[in-house]
Scaffold this active site. Sequence first.
Site, short mmCIF file in Angstrom:
data_model
loop_
_atom_site.label_atom_id
_atom_site.label_comp_id
_atom_site.label_asym_id
_atom_site.label_seq_id
_atom_site.Cartn_x
_atom_site.Cartn_y
_atom_site.Cartn_z
N ASP A 1 -22.67 8.49 9.58
CA ASP A 1 -21.39 8.21 10.23
C ASP A 1 -21.01 9.43 11.07
OD1 ASP A 1 -21.65 6.16 8.33
OD2 ASP A 1 -19.48 6.02 8.02
N LYS B 1 -16.94 -1.34 11.51
CA LYS B 1 -16.42 -0.79 10.26
C LYS B 1 -15.01 -0.24 10.46
CE LYS B 1 -17.18 2.84 6.77
NZ LYS B 1 -18.08 3.92 6.29
N LYS C 1 -17.10 2.28 14.39
CA LYS C 1 -16.18 2.51 13.27
C LYS C 1 -14.86 3.05 13.80
CE LYS C 1 -15.94 5.45 9.09
NZ LYS C 1 -16.71 6.38 8.23
#
Length: 309
Positions: A146, A245, A209
Amino acid sequence: MSTETHVSAAELRAFLHGLPGVDQVGAEERAARLATRSIKTSAKAQAIDLAISMVDLTTLEGADTPGKVRALCAKGVQPDPGDPDVPRVAAICVYPDMVGVAVEALRGSGVGVASVATAFPSGRAPMEAKLADTRAAVEAGATEIDMVIDRGAFLAGDYLKVYEEIVATKAACGEAHLKVIFETGELVTYDNVRRASWLAMRAGADFIKTSTGKVSPAATLPVTLVMLEAVRDFRAETGRQVGVKPAGGIRTTKDAIKYLVLVNETAGPDWLTPQWFRLGASSLLNDLLMQRRKLATGVYSGPDYFTLD
């Protein structure tokens, strides 16, 4: 679609600023309307299990210890020790120095190991340091990375810098999947969220995300709606599917179900799987477990029944 390694600053700017503007009122009204959808009890039970299976169970604190990470991993594999039918979570998300601990604790479980990288949460570090951060996590066994974008560069209009950092980080990931964090609370406008979404996808992101969870506001339904529209349109144009996400501030079962409805109605059922949609959370899992037990037994177990994360 393969990553476009040769793109000019002018072409990238022209493309991103040529995207249709987001109707702010329309996006917020649609998200609010979808949030009012009610679902039947039988569908709620399925939605809770689906949400559990989509959770990236997360601990990203300076006080994290190997013991805390091992306990979180055990919970991710068997969220409710009293009910073996509860699905495992999608992944455990930790800092790079805790990846090895998580890998060992999760071996053979099928639960992924996600690691934040690239100078999380600020994204402010030399590129060499960001790539070293990424490589160290992958070498330790992380299956998902991430990364955070350089919001300062993005907001200054230096899209090529952000693009090239994503391309380089993707290359450093090897076989690991790359999630690109925008920190949407700092991007300010929905137009910027749409541009960041397309920029990241063109650069090779496997997931986009919303947030680090360290900045408010974090995930919101309208922001996630804009990102879901982007991945839907990107697949229609390129044939490549990218996951989404939302992370930060998603704490209750009611919240989680709102996001599942949003996914189904915006991107479609193809995204209703942990492979393509995740919920970044630390406290959400306990509420999902409490609501699941209440549906099964008719009794509300209370927050102390399950371990604190």
